[in-house]
Design an enzyme around this catalytic site. Structure first.
Site, PDB file in Angstrom:
ATOM      1  N   GLY A  43       0.780  -1.253   0.000  1.00  0.00           N
ATOM      2  CA  GLY A  43       0.000   0.000   0.000  1.00  0.00           C
ATOM      3  C   GLY A  43       0.799   1.283   0.000  1.00  0.00           C
ATOM      4  O   GLY A  43       0.313   2.316  -0.461  1.00  0.00           O
ATOM      5  N   GLU A  98       4.176   3.902   5.743  1.00  0.00           N
ATOM      6  CA  GLU A  98       2.977   3.066   5.649  1.00  0.00           C
ATOM      7  C   GLU A  98       1.866   3.853   4.953  1.00  0.00           C
ATOM      8  O   GLU A  98       1.903   5.084   4.905  1.00  0.00           O
ATOM      9  CB  GLU A  98       2.596   2.650   7.089  1.00  0.00           C
ATOM     10  CG  GLU A  98       1.313   1.905   7.292  1.00  0.00           C
ATOM     11  CD  GLU A  98       1.219   0.554   6.614  1.00  0.00           C
ATOM     12  OE1 GLU A  98       1.445   0.479   5.392  1.00  0.00           O
ATOM     13  OE2 GLU A  98       0.861  -0.428   7.296  1.00  0.00           O
ATOM     14  N   ASP A  99       0.905   3.144   4.392  1.00  0.00           N
ATOM     15  CA  ASP A  99      -0.212   3.845   3.745  1.00  0.00           C
ATOM     16  C   ASP A  99      -1.213   4.386   4.752  1.00  0.00           C
ATOM     17  O   ASP A  99      -1.631   5.536   4.682  1.00  0.00           O
ATOM     18  CB  ASP A  99      -0.912   2.938   2.706  1.00  0.00           C
ATOM     19  CG  ASP A  99      -1.361   1.585   3.257  1.00  0.00           C
ATOM     20  OD1 ASP A  99      -1.127   1.297   4.448  1.00  0.00           O
ATOM     21  OD2 ASP A  99      -1.950   0.808   2.484  1.00  0.00           O
ATOM     22  N   ASP A 102      -4.455   2.207  11.048  1.00  0.00           N
ATOM     23  CA  ASP A 102      -5.873   1.968  11.326  1.00  0.00           C
ATOM     24  C   ASP A 102      -5.997   1.450  12.765  1.00  0.00           C
ATOM     25  O   ASP A 102      -5.918   2.224  13.703  1.00  0.00           O
ATOM     26  CB  ASP A 102      -6.385   0.971  10.279  1.00  0.00           C
ATOM     27  CG  ASP A 102      -7.885   0.761  10.297  1.00  0.00           C
ATOM     28  OD1 ASP A 102      -8.609   1.694  10.652  1.00  0.00           O
ATOM     29  OD2 ASP A 102      -8.332  -0.345   9.939  1.00  0.00           O
ATOM     30  N   LYS A 130      -6.209   6.930  10.937  1.00  0.00           N
ATOM     31  CA  LYS A 130      -7.616   6.790  11.355  1.00  0.00           C
ATOM     32  C   LYS A 130      -7.628   6.544  12.865  1.00  0.00           C
ATOM     33  O   LYS A 130      -7.801   5.405  13.307  1.00  0.00           O
ATOM     34  CB  LYS A 130      -8.209   5.535  10.694  1.00  0.00           C
ATOM     35  CG  LYS A 130      -8.954   5.707   9.396  1.00  0.00           C
ATOM     36  CD  LYS A 130      -9.726   4.400   9.116  1.00  0.00           C
ATOM     37  CE  LYS A 130      -9.733   4.039   7.668  1.00  0.00           C
ATOM     38  NZ  LYS A 130     -10.317   2.702   7.395  1.00  0.00           N
ATOM     39  N   PHE A 151     -13.694   3.612   4.558  1.00  0.00           N
ATOM     40  CA  PHE A 151     -12.763   2.728   3.868  1.00  0.00           C
ATOM     41  C   PHE A 151     -12.334   3.434   2.585  1.00  0.00           C
ATOM     42  O   PHE A 151     -13.148   3.732   1.726  1.00  0.00           O
ATOM     43  CB  PHE A 151     -13.361   1.344   3.573  1.00  0.00           C
ATOM     44  CG  PHE A 151     -12.286   0.376   3.205  1.00  0.00           C
ATOM     45  CD1 PHE A 151     -11.541  -0.252   4.193  1.00  0.00           C
ATOM     46  CD2 PHE A 151     -11.967   0.136   1.874  1.00  0.00           C
ATOM     47  CE1 PHE A 151     -10.485  -1.110   3.855  1.00  0.00           C
ATOM     48  CE2 PHE A 151     -10.927  -0.725   1.536  1.00  0.00           C
ATOM     49  CZ  PHE A 151     -10.195  -1.341   2.534  1.00  0.00           C
ATOM     50  N   VAL A 152     -11.030   3.703   2.486  1.00  0.00           N
ATOM     51  CA  VAL A 152     -10.528   4.496   1.365  1.00  0.00           C
ATOM     52  C   VAL A 152      -9.586   3.677   0.475  1.00  0.00           C
ATOM     53  O   VAL A 152      -8.950   2.732   0.935  1.00  0.00           O
ATOM     54  CB  VAL A 152      -9.791   5.756   1.871  1.00  0.00           C
ATOM     55  CG1 VAL A 152     -10.752   6.703   2.558  1.00  0.00           C
ATOM     56  CG2 VAL A 152      -8.650   5.394   2.816  1.00  0.00           C
ATOM     57  N   ASP A 158      -5.574  -0.316  -1.524  1.00  0.00           N
ATOM     58  CA  ASP A 158      -6.427  -1.214  -2.288  1.00  0.00           C
ATOM     59  C   ASP A 158      -7.659  -1.650  -1.523  1.00  0.00           C
ATOM     60  O   ASP A 158      -7.735  -1.538  -0.304  1.00  0.00           O
ATOM     61  CB  ASP A 158      -5.651  -2.494  -2.637  1.00  0.00           C
ATOM     62  CG  ASP A 158      -5.477  -3.402  -1.419  1.00  0.00           C
ATOM     63  OD1 ASP A 158      -5.026  -2.901  -0.365  1.00  0.00           O
ATOM     64  OD2 ASP A 158      -5.828  -4.594  -1.493  1.00  0.00           O
ATOM     65  N   ARG A 164      -5.498   0.492  -6.626  1.00  0.00           N
ATOM     66  CA  ARG A 164      -4.220   1.097  -6.230  1.00  0.00           C
ATOM     67  C   ARG A 164      -3.783   2.177  -7.210  1.00  0.00           C
ATOM     68  O   ARG A 164      -3.022   3.070  -6.877  1.00  0.00           O
ATOM     69  CB  ARG A 164      -3.112   0.038  -6.154  1.00  0.00           C
ATOM     70  CG  ARG A 164      -3.302  -1.031  -5.091  1.00  0.00           C
ATOM     71  CD  ARG A 164      -2.009  -1.822  -4.903  1.00  0.00           C
ATOM     72  NE  ARG A 164      -2.214  -3.078  -4.199  1.00  0.00           N
ATOM     73  CZ  ARG A 164      -2.218  -3.218  -2.872  1.00  0.00           C
ATOM     74  NH1 ARG A 164      -2.072  -2.165  -2.110  1.00  0.00           N
ATOM     75  NH2 ARG A 164      -2.381  -4.397  -2.313  1.00  0.00           N
TER      76      ARG A 164
HETATM   77  P1  IMP Z   1      -4.078  -1.950  10.954  1.00  0.00           P
HETATM   78  O1  IMP Z   1      -3.198  -3.111  11.242  1.00  0.00           O
HETATM   79  O2  IMP Z   1      -5.499  -2.202  11.367  1.00  0.00           O
HETATM   80  O3  IMP Z   1      -3.565  -0.632  11.491  1.00  0.00           O
HETATM   81  O4  IMP Z   1      -4.217  -1.860   9.410  1.00  0.00           O
HETATM   82  C1  IMP Z   1      -3.257  -1.363   8.636  1.00  0.00           C
HETATM   83  C2  IMP Z   1      -3.395  -1.874   7.233  1.00  0.00           C
HETATM   84  O5  IMP Z   1      -4.750  -2.120   6.879  1.00  0.00           O
HETATM   85  C3  IMP Z   1      -2.924  -0.819   6.292  1.00  0.00           C
HETATM   86  O6  IMP Z   1      -1.580  -1.016   6.000  1.00  0.00           O
HETATM   87  C4  IMP Z   1      -3.789  -1.032   5.084  1.00  0.00           C
HETATM   88  O7  IMP Z   1      -3.171  -1.937   4.213  1.00  0.00           O
HETATM   89  C5  IMP Z   1      -5.045  -1.656   5.594  1.00  0.00           C
HETATM   90  N1  IMP Z   1      -6.148  -0.671   5.694  1.00  0.00           N
HETATM   91  C6  IMP Z   1      -6.697  -0.138   6.804  1.00  0.00           C
HETATM   92  N2  IMP Z   1      -7.662   0.736   6.519  1.00  0.00           N
HETATM   93  C7  IMP Z   1      -7.734   0.780   5.169  1.00  0.00           C
HETATM   94  C8  IMP Z   1      -8.530   1.529   4.244  1.00  0.00           C
HETATM   95  O8  IMP Z   1      -9.391   2.363   4.595  1.00  0.00           O
HETATM   96  N3  IMP Z   1      -8.303   1.267   2.929  1.00  0.00           N
HETATM   97  C9  IMP Z   1      -7.364   0.386   2.482  1.00  0.00           C
HETATM   98  N4  IMP Z   1      -6.590  -0.315   3.311  1.00  0.00           N
HETATM   99  C10 IMP Z   1      -6.775  -0.124   4.642  1.00  0.00           C
HETATM  100 MG    MG Z   2      -0.956  -1.897   4.154  1.00  0.00          MG
END
Ligand code: IMP
Ligand code: MG
Length: 185
Positions: A43, A98-99, A102, A130, A151-152, A158, A164
């Site tokens: 991402g 990182e993208d 979350d 977020k 969700f973006v 992606d 992407r």
């Molecule tokens: P986390 O482990 O929950 O913090 O999630 C992180 C990963 O989830 C990111 O690196 C993204 O790849 C994916 N992710 C979380 N939210 C989104 C979103 O809104 N769109 C796309 N990918 C997301």
């Molecule tokens: Mg990711």
């Protein structure tokens, strides 16, 4: 605009401005140091490329890949490293790119892993944050934009490996992933 997108959150001008602002902070914070930039695949790849062109500090690049999602908008919470570092992390100043931050599951895991490998410092740079979704005590040192719980996709991000390529970050219409999430329950 792509038909599956309901709203553009960050357009191309805003994304350019974000990489300008963040690179200025990084260049000043890391003056005189060498940075190991670590992109979290997949991402982060577009954000990382745009950002890295503006880094003037001495730097090298590595990638890791982690998986936790699959075809869903909810993280499974089980993080797996699917591609490990190729560089030695001992005494390095690591900047994770990182993208999106979350729940924080992915980056808590990655940050701890990097410290265990002997890094001197670890900072996090994320395009999107977020904070309302956070379940782990982790924060970004550099964040491009703080967003609500949408969700973006686009600009590297992606849904089920698609979108992407969009040059902007947009909100994915719920109807695109509703059925998919239902079949997973
Ligand atoms: P986390 O482990 O929950 O913090 O999630 C992180 C990963 O989830 C990111 O690196 C993204 O790849 C994916 N992710 C979380 N939210 C989104 C979103 O809104 N769109 C796309 N990918 C997301
Ligand atoms: Mg990711």
């Amino acid at each position: 605009m792509n038909k599956d997108i309901s709203e553009i959150l960050l357009d191309e001008n805003r994304l350019e401005q974000i990489t300008v602002d963040i690179s200025e902070q990084i260049n000043s914070d890391y003056k005189g140091k060498s940075i190991l930039i670590v992109g979290v695949l997949k991402g982060s790849f577009i954000f990382l490329a745009d950002l890295m062109k503006k880094i003037t500090a001495d730097c090298t690049l590595d990638f890791i890949a982690v998986s936790s999602y699959g075809a869903s908008t909810e993280s499974s919470g089980h993080i797996r490293l699917t591609k490990d570092f190729s560089e030695d992390l001992t005494d390095r100043h690591v900047l994770i790119v990182e993208d999106i931050l979350d729940t924080g599951n992915t980056l808590s895991y990655v940050k701890e892993y990097i410290f265990r490998k002997g890094a001197a410092s670890v900072k996090i740079c994320t395009l999107l944050d977020k904070p309302s979704r956070r379940t782990k005590p982790i924060y970004a040192d550099y964040a491009g934009a703080v967003i609500e719980d949408f969700f973006v996709v686009g600009y590297g991000l992606d849904y089920d490996e698609r979108y992407r390529n969009l040059p902007y970050v947009g909100i994915l219409k719920e109807e695109v992933y509703q059925n998919q999430n239902k079949t997973k329950e």
